[in-house]
Scaffold this motif. Structure first.
Motif, PDB file in Angstrom:
ATOM      1  N   GLY A  25       0.828  -1.205   0.000  1.00 36.74           N
ATOM      2  CA  GLY A  25       0.000   0.000   0.000  1.00 36.74           C
ATOM      3  C   GLY A  25       0.857   1.248   0.000  1.00 36.74           C
ATOM      4  N   ALA A  29       0.873   6.280   4.863  1.00 33.14           N
ATOM      5  CA  ALA A  29       1.522   5.347   5.793  1.00 33.14           C
ATOM      6  C   ALA A  29       2.588   4.530   5.076  1.00 33.14           C
ATOM      7  N   GLY A  30       2.248   4.001   3.912  1.00 28.43           N
ATOM      8  CA  GLY A  30       3.169   3.122   3.193  1.00 28.43           C
ATOM      9  C   GLY A  30       4.414   3.842   2.703  1.00 28.43           C
ATOM     10  N   VAL A  47       4.587  -2.221  -2.656  1.00 28.25           N
ATOM     11  CA  VAL A  47       3.663  -2.743  -3.676  1.00 28.25           C
ATOM     12  C   VAL A  47       2.385  -1.916  -3.631  1.00 28.25           C
ATOM     13  N   GLN A  49      -1.362  -1.003  -5.818  1.00 31.05           N
ATOM     14  CA  GLN A  49      -2.245  -1.442  -6.907  1.00 31.05           C
ATOM     15  C   GLN A  49      -2.418  -0.383  -8.014  1.00 31.05           C
ATOM     16  N   CYS A  66      -4.489  17.430   6.371  1.00 33.01           N
ATOM     17  CA  CYS A  66      -5.020  17.882   7.658  1.00 33.01           C
ATOM     18  C   CYS A  66      -3.908  18.532   8.478  1.00 33.01           C
ATOM     19  N   TRP A 105      -4.064  22.358   6.829  1.00 28.31           N
ATOM     20  CA  TRP A 105      -4.941  22.411   5.659  1.00 28.31           C
ATOM     21  C   TRP A 105      -4.192  22.914   4.417  1.00 28.31           C
ATOM     22  N   VAL A 134      -2.062  -7.328  -4.027  1.00 32.01           N
ATOM     23  CA  VAL A 134      -1.774  -8.452  -3.127  1.00 32.01           C
ATOM     24  C   VAL A 134      -3.096  -9.131  -2.815  1.00 32.01           C
ATOM     25  N   CYS A 168      -0.008  -1.406   4.912  1.00 26.63           N
ATOM     26  CA  CYS A 168      -0.437  -0.002   4.789  1.00 26.63           C
ATOM     27  C   CYS A 168      -1.537   0.097   3.740  1.00 26.63           C
ATOM     28  N   GLY A 170      -4.579   0.524   4.247  1.00 26.42           N
ATOM     29  CA  GLY A 170      -5.693   1.373   4.694  1.00 26.42           C
ATOM     30  C   GLY A 170      -6.886   0.531   5.137  1.00 26.42           C
ATOM     31  N   ASP A 173      -5.817  -5.162   4.818  1.00 29.23           N
ATOM     32  CA  ASP A 173      -5.975  -6.367   3.973  1.00 29.23           C
ATOM     33  C   ASP A 173      -5.041  -7.493   4.407  1.00 29.23           C
ATOM     34  N   ASN A 255     -13.923  18.801  -1.643  1.00 30.29           N
ATOM     35  CA  ASN A 255     -14.364  17.651  -0.844  1.00 30.29           C
ATOM     36  C   ASN A 255     -15.724  18.037  -0.288  1.00 30.29           C
ATOM     37  N   GLY A 308     -13.452   8.283  -2.316  1.00 25.31           N
ATOM     38  CA  GLY A 308     -12.643   8.404  -1.106  1.00 25.31           C
ATOM     39  C   GLY A 308     -13.280   7.603   0.022  1.00 25.31           C
ATOM     40  N   ALA A 383       0.056   0.016   9.718  1.00 27.78           N
ATOM     41  CA  ALA A 383       0.124   1.470   9.909  1.00 27.78           C
ATOM     42  C   ALA A 383      -0.964   2.125   9.061  1.00 27.78           C
ATOM     43  N   VAL A 399      -6.202  10.562   9.564  1.00 27.32           N
ATOM     44  CA  VAL A 399      -5.797  11.580   8.592  1.00 27.32           C
ATOM     45  C   VAL A 399      -4.316  11.447   8.198  1.00 27.32           C
TER      46      VAL A 399
HETATM   47  C1  LIG Z   1     -13.205  12.069   1.351  1.00 27.45           C
HETATM   48  C2  LIG Z   1     -12.055  12.074   2.293  1.00 27.45           C
HETATM   49  C3  LIG Z   1     -11.576  13.275   2.766  1.00 27.45           C
HETATM   50  C4  LIG Z   1     -10.473  13.294   3.592  1.00 27.45           C
HETATM   51  N1  LIG Z   1      -9.958  14.494   3.970  1.00 27.45           N
HETATM   52  C5  LIG Z   1      -8.729  14.523   4.508  1.00 27.45           C
HETATM   53  C6  LIG Z   1      -8.040  15.738   4.609  1.00 27.45           C
HETATM   54  O1  LIG Z   1      -8.553  16.804   4.283  1.00 27.45           O
HETATM   55  N2  LIG Z   1      -6.763  15.701   5.082  1.00 27.45           N
HETATM   56  C7  LIG Z   1      -6.169  14.536   5.501  1.00 27.45           C
HETATM   57  O2  LIG Z   1      -5.015  14.576   5.915  1.00 27.45           O
HETATM   58  N3  LIG Z   1      -6.842  13.380   5.450  1.00 27.45           N
HETATM   59  C8  LIG Z   1      -8.075  13.328   4.921  1.00 27.45           C
HETATM   60  N4  LIG Z   1      -8.731  12.149   4.783  1.00 27.45           N
HETATM   61  C9  LIG Z   1      -8.173  10.916   5.377  1.00 27.45           C
HETATM   62  C10 LIG Z   1      -6.987  10.355   4.633  1.00 27.45           C
HETATM   63  O3  LIG Z   1      -6.971  10.723   3.285  1.00 27.45           O
HETATM   64  C11 LIG Z   1      -6.889   8.828   4.697  1.00 27.45           C
HETATM   65  O4  LIG Z   1      -7.419   8.301   5.867  1.00 27.45           O
HETATM   66  C12 LIG Z   1      -5.427   8.469   4.588  1.00 27.45           C
HETATM   67  O5  LIG Z   1      -5.029   8.744   3.259  1.00 27.45           O
HETATM   68  C13 LIG Z   1      -5.164   7.030   4.925  1.00 27.45           C
HETATM   69  O6  LIG Z   1      -3.825   6.756   4.611  1.00 27.45           O
HETATM   70  P1  LIG Z   1      -3.325   5.268   4.507  1.00 27.45           P
HETATM   71  O7  LIG Z   1      -1.911   5.330   4.063  1.00 27.45           O
HETATM   72  O8  LIG Z   1      -3.668   4.530   5.738  1.00 27.45           O
HETATM   73  O9  LIG Z   1      -4.252   4.615   3.376  1.00 27.45           O
HETATM   74  P2  LIG Z   1      -4.600   5.071   1.893  1.00 27.45           P
HETATM   75  O10 LIG Z   1      -4.343   6.491   1.658  1.00 27.45           O
HETATM   76  O11 LIG Z   1      -5.969   4.541   1.633  1.00 27.45           O
HETATM   77  O12 LIG Z   1      -3.560   4.241   1.030  1.00 27.45           O
HETATM   78  C14 LIG Z   1      -3.657   2.838   0.911  1.00 27.45           C
HETATM   79  C15 LIG Z   1      -2.990   2.425  -0.389  1.00 27.45           C
HETATM   80  O13 LIG Z   1      -2.937   0.992  -0.440  1.00 27.45           O
HETATM   81  C16 LIG Z   1      -3.293   0.536  -1.736  1.00 27.45           C
HETATM   82  N5  LIG Z   1      -3.830  -0.811  -1.561  1.00 27.45           N
HETATM   83  C17 LIG Z   1      -4.899  -1.154  -0.800  1.00 27.45           C
HETATM   84  N6  LIG Z   1      -5.068  -2.491  -0.819  1.00 27.45           N
HETATM   85  C18 LIG Z   1      -4.094  -3.004  -1.601  1.00 27.45           C
HETATM   86  C19 LIG Z   1      -3.754  -4.333  -1.989  1.00 27.45           C
HETATM   87  N7  LIG Z   1      -4.429  -5.404  -1.536  1.00 27.45           N
HETATM   88  N8  LIG Z   1      -2.711  -4.497  -2.837  1.00 27.45           N
HETATM   89  C20 LIG Z   1      -1.996  -3.426  -3.275  1.00 27.45           C
HETATM   90  N9  LIG Z   1      -2.268  -2.138  -2.925  1.00 27.45           N
HETATM   91  C21 LIG Z   1      -3.309  -1.950  -2.095  1.00 27.45           C
HETATM   92  C22 LIG Z   1      -4.308   1.562  -2.210  1.00 27.45           C
HETATM   93  O14 LIG Z   1      -4.376   1.609  -3.621  1.00 27.45           O
HETATM   94  C23 LIG Z   1      -3.772   2.866  -1.614  1.00 27.45           C
HETATM   95  O15 LIG Z   1      -2.910   3.543  -2.488  1.00 27.45           O
HETATM   96  C24 LIG Z   1      -9.865  12.076   3.992  1.00 27.45           C
HETATM   97  C25 LIG Z   1     -10.357  10.862   3.530  1.00 27.45           C
HETATM   98  C26 LIG Z   1     -11.439  10.858   2.683  1.00 27.45           C
HETATM   99  C27 LIG Z   1     -11.903   9.543   2.156  1.00 27.45           C
END
Ligand SMILES: Cc1cc2nc3c(=O)[nH]c(=O)nc-3n(C[C@H](O)[C@H](O)[C@H](O)COP(=O)(O)OP(=O)(O)OC[C@H]3O[C@@H](n4cnc5c(N)ncnc54)[C@H](O)[C@@H]3O)c2cc1C
Length: 460
Positions: A25, A29-30, A47, A49, A66, A105, A134, A168, A170, A173, A255, A308, A383, A399
């Protein structure tokens, strides 16, 4: 409809790669996990997607980062802050001038951010593998160690072997595929809604600013939305446009609005969400052009590649961070980050309410290492937005700045485990904290690695 099952023939699958640390991911985080692991000397692969990094910030066009501060001082520092600053420096001069000093922001220019992330991971020595999903894990006979993952991409199916793995995705998985227990949403299975974010070009920010200034009424935009809902120009639901992020005077990230009832771990739901999301965007575009001065000529440049997603799984970790911890601004002996973002739970249906809970300015709580340790697995960290917390805290921790912090801690922890040939629970926490401090992570005023109590409940 149940169409039954088939038995898939046994197949020899090639091992396409062997690495020390495998990050699945490529969101906030990733990216931080992979860079930290590679900078700590581990052979590291990430890795993803999609064809680029950034997760929700680029895939779903979430328009802004954020806050990095607790309204008094920056508390998210380290890699997350460096990456945001790097994005600012790669943006146009006008953008740089406007946002140079801003830490809360900060608008995202998604095309700039994609390149910044590419360069940052490559410079750190991470091997990226995009366009790769994955779909399974292989565990040791006792089930406690992940030996590697099954991937599928244009080259076919293969296996990546790893010593340590950081989930990572999200959605947790990898943890879920490994049998780690998890929770999803609220008591009735309700989930925060998704939002289809988008970019509008050909807008006139000075005219829009004049519209807000002339009325002298900060609630003006809110009232415009309410009026549009009454007149049927917008559907019922959230009445404020919280997320207008001005990349330039002509380009704005949006948004706004919600798509309900989408479980981001189900392809069918994501499909419906994407289609419904794009319909919502078209309706909002018509609303903007008709109701909001400065948007008369707005042109829709892009909507998110996917809806999102705010909330899916929360894995069961060694510790579950709760709303009590949040409200008490608690610190923990194994803190690896601090968080001050408010609890921000979006309405699960168009009739329900948003939940907000703010800490006072200058106050933050600790994020303990244990929330990233999924029960039962020895070489896996989680993470990002699916770490072990109750639902309320997930509404805050989720966030991007926090996701960077957690990723950085996991990547660094993995390098310590690798050096010592040990598992995720046997590393030295004081050494991890010391390493994080050396990487400019902020863990509180006068923080002492390994001290049992760190000013719990104090303004940090
Ligand atoms: C509408 C909306 C508004 C938001 N507003 C804000 C904001 O204003 N500011 C802010 O800071 N945060 C905001 N957030 C929250 C924030 O964007 C997310 O919670 C944050 O990006 C999570 O980060 P993450 O690294 O955990 O996961 P993600 O950002 O979801 O990244 C996960 C990655 O893993 C990949 N992946 C998933 N499963 C697999 C798999 N099985 N194999 C390969 N790849 C995979 C995905 O393609 C993705 O790229 C918002 C979220 C949403 C949905």
């Amino acid at each position: 409809m149940n169409y039954g099952h088939i038995t898939v023939p046994q197949a020899e699958v090639p091992v396409s790669r062997e690495v020390d640390v495998l990050v699945i991911g490529g969101g906030a985080a990733g990216i931080a996990a992979a860079i930290s692991a590679a900078e700590g000397g581990a052979s590291t692969m990430i890795v993803e997607q999609r064809g680029y990094l950034g997760g929700m910030g680029t895939v779903a066009l979430v328009p802004a980062f954020c806050p990095y501060t607790d309204k008094v001082k920056p508390i998210i520092r380290g890699l997350g802050l460096k990456l945001m600053e790097r994005m600012k420096q790669a943006c146009d001069p006008g953008y740089q001038e406007e946002y140079r000093e801003q830490l809360d922001w900060v608008p995202i220019d998604p095309e700039v951010l994609k390149r910044v992330y590419d360069n940052a991971v490559l410079e750190s020595g991470v091997t990226p593998l995009f366009h790769t999903f994955v779909y399974d894990v292989v565990r040791s006979p006792d089930g406690q160690t992940i030996e590697g993952v099954m991937i599928v991409n244009k080259s076919g199916r293969s296996f990546i072997r790893c010593r340590y793995i950081i989930d990572c995705t999200g959605d947790g998985d990898i943890a879920a595929l490994s049998g780690v227990p998890f929770q999803k949403g609220g008591g009735d299975g309700e989930l925060q809604p998704g939002s289809m974010c988008y970019l509008l070009a050909n807008v006139d920010r000075p005219r829009f600013s004049r519209f807000l200034a002339e009325t002298g009424d900060t609630g003006q935009l809110h009232r415009t939305v309410e009026q549009a809902i009454l007149e049927g120009a917008l559907p019922e639901g959230r009445k404020s446009i919280s997320g207008l992020a001005w990349v330039s005077d002509q380009l704005v990230g949006v948004n706004f609005g919600h798509v309900f009832g989408v479980d981001g771990t189900k392809a069918e739901d994501l499909t419906r969400g994407a289609i419904e999301g794009r319909r919502t965007v078209l309706r909002q575009l018509e609303f903007f052009r008709k109701y909001v001065p400065g948007f008369e000529q707005a042109h829709l440049v892009a909507s998110g590649e996917q809806l999102g997603i705010r909330e899916t799984r929360r894995i069961q970790g060694d510790y579950t961070l709760t709303v009590d911890d949040f409200v008490a601004a608690r610190s923990f002996p194994d803190d690896i980050a601090r968080n001050a973002y408010y609890i921000d739970i979006h309405l699960a249906t168009s009739k329900s309410d948003m939940t907000f809970n703010h800490l006072p300015p200058g106050v933050s709580h600790g994020v303990p290492y244990r929330v990233m340790l999924p029960v039962g697995i020895r070489n896996l960290w989680v993470a990002g937005r699916s770490v072990s917390s109750d639902r309320a805290v997930q509404g805050s921790l989720r966030v991007m700045p926090n996701c960077f912090s957690m990723g950085q801690a996991c990547g660094t922890a993995a390098t310590l485990a690798l050096r010592d040939g040990t598992d995720s629970r046997s590393i030295s926490i004081p050494e991890l904290q010391q390493r994080l401090l050396e990487q400019d992570v902020w863990l509180g005023e006068n923080f002492v690695p390994g001290a049992a109590e760190q000013d719990a409940g104090q303004a940090q």
